[in-house]
Motif scaffolding. Sequence first.
Motif, short mmCIF file in Angstrom:
data_model
loop_
_atom_site.label_atom_id
_atom_site.label_comp_id
_atom_site.label_asym_id
_atom_site.label_seq_id
_atom_site.Cartn_x
_atom_site.Cartn_y
_atom_site.Cartn_z
N ILE A 40 0.69 -1.29 0.20
CA ILE A 40 -0.11 -0.10 -0.03
C ILE A 40 0.51 1.12 0.04
N ASP A 41 1.95 0.95 1.04
CA ASP A 41 2.89 3.08 0.83
C ASP A 41 3.39 2.53 -0.75
N ALA A 42 3.62 1.80 -1.14
CA ALA A 42 5.10 1.74 -2.33
C ALA A 42 3.68 2.72 -3.51
N ALA A 43 2.32 2.18 -3.29
CA ALA A 43 0.53 2.78 -3.75
C ALA A 43 1.18 3.91 -4.02
N LEU A 44 1.13 4.86 -2.54
CA LEU A 44 0.58 6.16 -2.49
C LEU A 44 1.78 6.70 -2.52
N ILE A 45 2.74 6.38 -2.27
CA ILE A 45 3.76 7.15 -3.16
C ILE A 45 3.81 7.87 -4.29
N HIS A 46 3.46 6.13 -5.56
CA HIS A 46 3.72 6.66 -6.78
C HIS A 46 2.92 7.55 -6.98
N ILE A 47 1.67 6.78 -6.32
CA ILE A 47 0.16 8.32 -6.39
C ILE A 47 0.42 9.62 -5.84
N LEU A 48 1.14 9.54 -5.11
CA LEU A 48 1.93 10.93 -4.34
C LEU A 48 2.76 11.75 -5.03
N ALA A 49 3.64 10.71 -6.12
CA ALA A 49 4.12 11.34 -7.39
C ALA A 49 3.75 12.35 -8.11
N GLU A 50 2.77 11.36 -8.46
CA GLU A 50 2.28 12.24 -9.62
C GLU A 50 0.72 13.14 -9.06
N PHE A 52 2.14 15.91 -6.97
CA PHE A 52 3.32 16.47 -7.07
C PHE A 52 2.85 17.19 -8.51
N ARG A 53 3.72 15.68 -9.44
CA ARG A 53 3.75 15.96 -10.78
C ARG A 53 1.87 17.38 -11.85
N CYS A 54 1.77 16.97 -10.91
CA CYS A 54 -0.18 17.46 -11.19
C CYS A 54 -0.09 19.01 -11.13
N THR A 55 0.48 19.54 -9.30
CA THR A 55 -0.15 20.15 -8.59
C THR A 55 1.15 21.22 -9.06
N GLN A 56 2.59 20.79 -9.87
CA GLN A 56 3.44 21.31 -10.13
C GLN A 56 3.10 22.62 -11.09
N ARG A 57 2.56 21.87 -12.50
CA ARG A 57 1.79 22.11 -13.81
C ARG A 57 0.71 23.46 -13.54
N VAL A 58 -0.14 22.95 -12.44
CA VAL A 58 -0.85 23.77 -11.88
C VAL A 58 -0.41 25.11 -10.98
N GLY A 59 0.90 25.45 -10.51
CA GLY A 59 1.70 26.24 -10.12
C GLY A 59 1.99 27.00 -11.43
N HIS A 60 2.61 26.89 -12.16
CA HIS A 60 3.20 27.57 -13.80
C HIS A 60 1.99 28.01 -14.08
N ILE A 61 0.92 27.85 -13.72
CA ILE A 61 -0.76 28.04 -15.25
C ILE A 61 -0.99 28.77 -13.64
N LYS A 62 -0.76 29.09 -12.54
CA LYS A 62 -1.31 30.10 -12.07
C LYS A 62 -0.21 30.80 -11.63
N ALA A 63 1.09 31.17 -12.31
CA ALA A 63 2.34 31.92 -12.27
C ALA A 63 1.81 32.35 -13.28
N SER B 88 13.34 7.10 -7.20
CA SER B 88 13.00 6.58 -8.46
C SER B 88 11.25 6.94 -9.12
N SER B 89 10.04 7.45 -8.06
CA SER B 89 9.79 8.60 -8.87
C SER B 89 8.89 9.27 -9.04
N GLY B 90 9.52 10.28 -8.24
CA GLY B 90 10.40 11.91 -8.82
C GLY B 90 9.44 12.72 -7.41
N LEU B 91 9.31 11.92 -6.69
CA LEU B 91 8.53 12.75 -5.05
C LEU B 91 9.93 12.73 -4.57
#
Lengths: 124, 124
Positions: A40-50, A52-63, B88-91
């Motif tokens: 479960i923790d491996a799944a959580l880490i990978h989903i959190l990585a994704e 933050f990839r998305c919120t980084q994009r949001v950060g650029h859109i907002k800026a 490894s997942s970019g987090l």
Amino acid sequence: MIEEDPVAEREEARVAGPADQGVTGVPVELARARVTIDNIDAALIHILAERFRCTQRVGHIKARLNLPPADPAREARQVERLRALAVSSGLDPDFAEKFLGFMVREVIRHHEDIKAEYDGGASL
Amino acid sequence: MIEEDPVAEREEARVAGPADQGVTGVPVELARARVTIDNIDAALIHILAERFRCTQRVGHIKARLNLPPADPAREARQVERLRALAVSSGLDPDFAEKFLGFMVREVIRHHEDIKAEYDGGASL
């Protein structure tokens, strides 16, 4: 010297979770539960990585659109929705709200960093 | 009265995330990113619900076997593993470590509650 029990040892190795490889002396039923937790923790880490990839994009859109890093009205809607999802899935809704707050604080920090980059770039 | 643009309105409604239903005035590219964030958050809540179901079971196993609620050696192994998975997942690995600490604090609180129930039961 005490003889080790090779069957018990194999059973322990078989049920050791990804974080407990090579660790011995864990009761088998506890070890079994930890396999699930580690997966479960491996799944959580990978989903959190994704996320933050998305919120980084949001950060650029907002800026770029000159929108503020934080959005309290959106956050209030997220809290309400996540509390409802928590109730329906059996999670403590207070924990769900704290978890959202934990992520949002990190995201806003990132958004502020991105905004500072844009502001710095504009003044060059 | 200003005429609303029905096409833009339909586009906005189409891309509004689960937490933003009925909210208007969000730039379309921001709204699109929020759909992903809202879907990811629903996944996170459901996975966290399952993780706590599992750690509740662990709490009962530990209380029954008279094992302490916290296990610093196990936690150190989890930190090391989750930091590696984060890289490894970019987090951000520091965020992954903080996230584990955030969950573990809640879990230990639950384990202590469960242990208190068992101890109370034993003294009846």
